[in-house]
Design an enzyme around this catalytic site. Structure first.
Site, PDB file in Angstrom:
ATOM      1  N   GLY A   1      -8.247 -31.103  24.180  1.00  0.00           N
ATOM      2  CA  GLY A   1      -6.948 -30.471  23.981  1.00  0.00           C
ATOM      3  C   GLY A   1      -5.985 -31.407  23.289  1.00  0.00           C
ATOM      4  N   LEU A   2      -5.883 -31.262  21.965  1.00  0.00           N
ATOM      5  CA  LEU A   2      -4.971 -32.091  21.185  1.00  0.00           C
ATOM      6  C   LEU A   2      -3.832 -31.226  20.626  1.00  0.00           C
ATOM      7  CD1 LEU A   2      -4.292 -34.751  19.722  1.00  0.00           C
ATOM      8  CD2 LEU A   2      -5.838 -34.054  17.906  1.00  0.00           C
ATOM      9  N   THR A   3      -4.222 -30.162  19.904  1.00  0.00           N
ATOM     10  CA  THR A   3      -3.234 -29.305  19.236  1.00  0.00           C
ATOM     11  C   THR A   3      -2.324 -28.603  20.244  1.00  0.00           C
ATOM     12  OG1 THR A   3      -4.913 -28.910  17.542  1.00  0.00           O
ATOM     13  CG2 THR A   3      -3.020 -27.419  17.555  1.00  0.00           C
TER      14      THR A   3
ATOM     15  N   PRO B   1       1.105 -25.611  20.583  1.00  0.00           N
ATOM     16  CA  PRO B   1       1.664 -24.479  19.833  1.00  0.00           C
ATOM     17  C   PRO B   1       2.606 -24.943  18.700  1.00  0.00           C
ATOM     18  CG  PRO B   1       1.692 -23.986  22.177  1.00  0.00           C
ATOM     19  CD  PRO B   1       1.228 -25.412  22.047  1.00  0.00           C
TER      20      PRO B   1
ATOM     21  N   SER C   1      -1.256 -30.512  12.678  1.00  0.00           N
ATOM     22  CA  SER C   1      -1.501 -31.641  11.769  1.00  0.00           C
ATOM     23  C   SER C   1      -0.714 -32.862  12.228  1.00  0.00           C
ATOM     24  CB  SER C   1      -1.061 -31.280  10.346  1.00  0.00           C
ATOM     25  OG  SER C   1      -1.649 -30.067   9.944  1.00  0.00           O
TER      26      SER C   1
ATOM     27  N   GLN D   1     -19.532 -11.021  -3.008  1.00  0.00           N
ATOM     28  CA  GLN D   1     -19.501 -10.316  -4.300  1.00  0.00           C
ATOM     29  C   GLN D   1     -20.908  -9.817  -4.666  1.00  0.00           C
ATOM     30  OE1 GLN D   1     -16.653  -9.766  -5.629  1.00  0.00           O
ATOM     31  NE2 GLN D   1     -17.356  -8.704  -7.456  1.00  0.00           N
TER      32      GLN D   1
ATOM     33  N   GLY E   1     -20.426  -3.618  -2.003  1.00  0.00           N
ATOM     34  CA  GLY E   1     -19.779  -2.937  -0.861  1.00  0.00           C
ATOM     35  C   GLY E   1     -20.396  -3.324   0.469  1.00  0.00           C
TER      36      GLY E   1
ATOM     37  N   GLU F   1      -9.973 -29.278  12.687  1.00  0.00           N
ATOM     38  CA  GLU F   1     -10.216 -30.729  12.654  1.00  0.00           C
ATOM     39  C   GLU F   1      -9.629 -31.369  11.403  1.00  0.00           C
ATOM     40  OE1 GLU F   1     -13.678 -32.434  14.426  1.00  0.00           O
ATOM     41  OE2 GLU F   1     -14.124 -30.602  15.526  1.00  0.00           O
TER      42      GLU F   1
HETATM   43  C1  FAD Z   1     -10.582 -21.430  15.951  1.00  0.00           C
HETATM   44  C2  FAD Z   1      -9.876 -22.736  16.137  1.00  0.00           C
HETATM   45  C3  FAD Z   1     -10.415 -23.702  16.972  1.00  0.00           C
HETATM   46  C4  FAD Z   1      -9.727 -24.906  17.204  1.00  0.00           C
HETATM   47  N1  FAD Z   1     -10.213 -25.803  18.112  1.00  0.00           N
HETATM   48  C5  FAD Z   1      -9.434 -26.862  18.478  1.00  0.00           C
HETATM   49  C6  FAD Z   1      -9.819 -27.713  19.561  1.00  0.00           C
HETATM   50  O1  FAD Z   1     -10.883 -27.542  20.171  1.00  0.00           O
HETATM   51  N2  FAD Z   1      -8.969 -28.721  19.935  1.00  0.00           N
HETATM   52  C7  FAD Z   1      -7.788 -28.933  19.296  1.00  0.00           C
HETATM   53  O2  FAD Z   1      -7.053 -29.841  19.698  1.00  0.00           O
HETATM   54  N3  FAD Z   1      -7.405 -28.167  18.245  1.00  0.00           N
HETATM   55  C8  FAD Z   1      -8.191 -27.120  17.836  1.00  0.00           C
HETATM   56  N4  FAD Z   1      -7.800 -26.311  16.797  1.00  0.00           N
HETATM   57  C9  FAD Z   1      -6.544 -26.586  16.113  1.00  0.00           C
HETATM   58  C10 FAD Z   1      -6.706 -27.067  14.668  1.00  0.00           C
HETATM   59  O3  FAD Z   1      -7.227 -28.370  14.649  1.00  0.00           O
HETATM   60  C11 FAD Z   1      -5.321 -26.931  14.001  1.00  0.00           C
HETATM   61  O4  FAD Z   1      -5.096 -25.541  13.796  1.00  0.00           O
HETATM   62  C12 FAD Z   1      -5.226 -27.693  12.696  1.00  0.00           C
HETATM   63  O5  FAD Z   1      -5.264 -29.082  12.924  1.00  0.00           O
HETATM   64  C13 FAD Z   1      -3.938 -27.356  11.931  1.00  0.00           C
HETATM   65  O6  FAD Z   1      -2.825 -27.448  12.755  1.00  0.00           O
HETATM   66  P1  FAD Z   1      -1.778 -26.217  12.790  1.00  0.00           P
HETATM   67  O7  FAD Z   1      -2.555 -24.981  12.996  1.00  0.00           O
HETATM   68  O8  FAD Z   1      -0.723 -26.546  13.765  1.00  0.00           O
HETATM   69  O9  FAD Z   1      -1.161 -26.153  11.345  1.00  0.00           O
HETATM   70  P2  FAD Z   1       0.123 -27.007  10.850  1.00  0.00           P
HETATM   71  O10 FAD Z   1      -0.044 -28.426  11.150  1.00  0.00           O
HETATM   72  O11 FAD Z   1       1.348 -26.317  11.327  1.00  0.00           O
HETATM   73  O12 FAD Z   1       0.000 -26.797   9.290  1.00  0.00           O
HETATM   74  C14 FAD Z   1       0.473 -25.631   8.606  1.00  0.00           C
HETATM   75  C15 FAD Z   1       0.238 -25.846   7.114  1.00  0.00           C
HETATM   76  O13 FAD Z   1       1.043 -26.951   6.675  1.00  0.00           O
HETATM   77  C16 FAD Z   1       0.226 -27.920   6.050  1.00  0.00           C
HETATM   78  N5  FAD Z   1       0.779 -29.252   6.282  1.00  0.00           N
HETATM   79  C17 FAD Z   1       1.140 -29.820   7.468  1.00  0.00           C
HETATM   80  N6  FAD Z   1       1.566 -31.067   7.278  1.00  0.00           N
HETATM   81  C18 FAD Z   1       1.470 -31.311   5.953  1.00  0.00           C
HETATM   82  C19 FAD Z   1       1.770 -32.437   5.127  1.00  0.00           C
HETATM   83  N7  FAD Z   1       2.230 -33.591   5.618  1.00  0.00           N
HETATM   84  N8  FAD Z   1       1.542 -32.327   3.792  1.00  0.00           N
HETATM   85  C20 FAD Z   1       1.072 -31.178   3.265  1.00  0.00           C
HETATM   86  N9  FAD Z   1       0.779 -30.090   4.001  1.00  0.00           N
HETATM   87  C21 FAD Z   1       0.966 -30.152   5.321  1.00  0.00           C
HETATM   88  C22 FAD Z   1      -1.142 -27.749   6.678  1.00  0.00           C
HETATM   89  O14 FAD Z   1      -2.160 -28.313   5.879  1.00  0.00           O
HETATM   90  C23 FAD Z   1      -1.205 -26.238   6.785  1.00  0.00           C
HETATM   91  O15 FAD Z   1      -1.572 -25.691   5.561  1.00  0.00           O
HETATM   92  C24 FAD Z   1      -8.511 -25.139  16.521  1.00  0.00           C
HETATM   93  C25 FAD Z   1      -7.994 -24.177  15.636  1.00  0.00           C
HETATM   94  C26 FAD Z   1      -8.645 -22.985  15.464  1.00  0.00           C
HETATM   95  C27 FAD Z   1      -8.021 -21.951  14.563  1.00  0.00           C
END
Ligand code: FAD
Length: 382
Positions: free
Chosen positions: A124-126, A128, A132, A339, A343, A366
């Site tokens: 659990g890193l991410t 709401p 990134s 493609q 269909g 990731e």
């Molecule tokens: C199905 C699924 C499984 C997952 N499993 C896990 C898990 O097991 N554990 C866990 O911790 N996380 C998990 N994640 C989370 C995943 O790692 C994050 O969704 C991902 O790191 C992106 O973070 P965010 O969704 O908050 O997007 P954000 O960080 O909000 O990014 C939004 C957009 O802004 C861009 N952006 C952000 N900062 C910059 C910058 N400095 N320069 C340019 N562009 C930027 C991003 O590239 C992206 O396009 C999972 C996600 C999904 C969808």
């Protein structure tokens, strides 16, 4: 320099290929459609030893290396990515942090059941509000006597809510560093701990047979000894875990890209238009040739990254290149395969429709493609 696999790795590739064809392929479309977790497939993967691939025999592992894991992921994803990511997350994000940073007691308690596939672990890193920019996390853990008290929430956590999930490695702010920054640590939270709420599974575009939940922590108490590794080393730990995990995701993306080629070659030979198989049209042949180029070059990129990892060399840039190129390749191949199927490619029952839906997350999870470019640019001194 040797890009050819040795006999052991070839044999593993072959046995996982057969498993994916004989065990995964017949049941996965149904799980995908109904968003159910394939417990029986996971149990059989455990019996095959897949969850123990890169771990030593003393914990019940197969004593293999990271390349073995990547090959298994590639072959699974060639048929289905939900199953592949379940294995990837269970190993790279779940068991590996405990193997790498755990105390002898933590390893003895958790690794045997994680390595056998009898139980799954999550990371659990991410959150709401922070993905990134993971270091912006708000989840806090405060030491109260001999217990950590955790408050906060985590988003999109893979493998966190299955019936066999044993624990979640939770990254949390545990204090303030000498320079006023956040002190981040990782804490093991066993499933079922009071104060931990696992919210209902998300409705996802892809990876529909994998398990993903939002989690919240409300005065969730775990023993002080559940700290994983050194206090304050959480940031360094997850950066290392993610660097490695990116190679695994690249392998998974290569599998999807190759699966698109497999399906396209098959379909091009059997679908007729204008009195001939569509595979006789140069436009289709060239499209499939380009798809094979992408799958092949992306495979070489992850082989390079994994070779550097195994040799103990710097592999951060190579892992980011592999992840970026492989996920781009998977997306492009999924678009082209759909493609070629016309269909029928837009119908959920075809494997290419699943590939199309599963490819997008590879450019996000990731570390997004933008994050990979940031890592590559930084490694060039930019
Ligand atoms: C199905 C699924 C499984 C997952 N499993 C896990 C898990 O097991 N554990 C866990 O911790 N996380 C998990 N994640 C989370 C995943 O790692 C994050 O969704 C991902 O790191 C992106 O973070 P965010 O969704 O908050 O997007 P954000 O960080 O909000 O990014 C939004 C957009 O802004 C861009 N952006 C952000 N900062 C910059 C910058 N400095 N320069 C340019 N562009 C930027 C991003 O590239 C992206 O396009 C999972 C996600 C999904 C969808």
């Amino acid at each position: 320099m040797d890009f050819l696999l040795d006999e052991e790795h070839e044999a593993l590739r072959e046995s996982v290929r057969e498993f994916a064809r004989d065990v995964v392929a017949p049941v996965i479309a149904d799980h995908y459609e109904h968003h159910t977790f394939p417990y029986d497939v996971v149990r059989q993967m455990g019996k095959m030893g897949l969850f123990g691939l890169p771990f030593p025999e003393e914990y019940g592992g197969m004593g293999g290396d990271y390349l073995a894991l990547c090959l298994a992921l590639e072959e699974l994803a060639r048929v289905d990515s939900s199953v592949a990511v379940t294995l990837e997350a269970a190993i790279s994000l779940g068991a590996m942090p405990i193997y790498r940073y755990g105390t002898p007691e933590q390893k003895a308690r958790w690794l045997p059941k994680l390595v056998s596939g009898e139980a799954l672990a999550a990371f659990g890193l991410t959150e709401p509000g922070f993905g990134s920019d993971a270091a912006g996390m708000q989840t806090r853990a405060v030491l109260d006597g001999d217990e950590w008290v955790i408050n906060g929430s985590k988003a999109f956590i893979t493998n966190s809510g299955t019936e066999i999930t044993a624990l979640i490695n939770v990254a949390a702010v545990t204090g303030t560093t000498a320079d006023g920054g956040k002190e981040i640590s990782t804490i093991i939270v066993p499933s079922g701990t009071p104060g931990l709420t696992v919210h209902p599974g998300y409705s996802k575009v892809g990876w529909c047979a994998s398990d993903t939940h939002e989690l919240s922590f409300d005065d969730c108490r775990v023993p002080a000894e559940n700290l994983l590794g050194e206090r304050g080393r959480g940031l360094a730990q997850f950066l290392r875990i993610l660097d490695e995990g990116r190679i695994a995701i690249a392998a998974l993306a290569v599998g999807l890209a190759q699966g698109c080629v497999d399906e396209s070659v098959r379909y091009a030979g059997q679908r007729h238009a204008f009195g001939q198989p569509i595979g006789d049209f140069q436009a289709i042949k060239f499209k499939i040739a380009d798809m094979q180029v992408r799958a092949h070059t992306a495979r070489l990129a992850y082989y390079d990254a994994v070779a550097r990892l195994l040799a103990g060399r710097e592999f951060k840039q190579a892992a980011a290149i592999a992840k970026l190129h492989a996920s781009d390749s998977a997306m492009a191949n999924a678009r082209d395969a759909t493609q070629i199927f016309g269909g029928y490619g837009f119908m959920n029952e075809t494997p290419v429709a699943r590939f199309y839906r599963d490819a997008k997350i590879l450019e996000i999870g990731e570390g997004t493609s933008e994050v990979q470019r940031m890592i590559i640019a930084r490694s060039l001194g930019l």
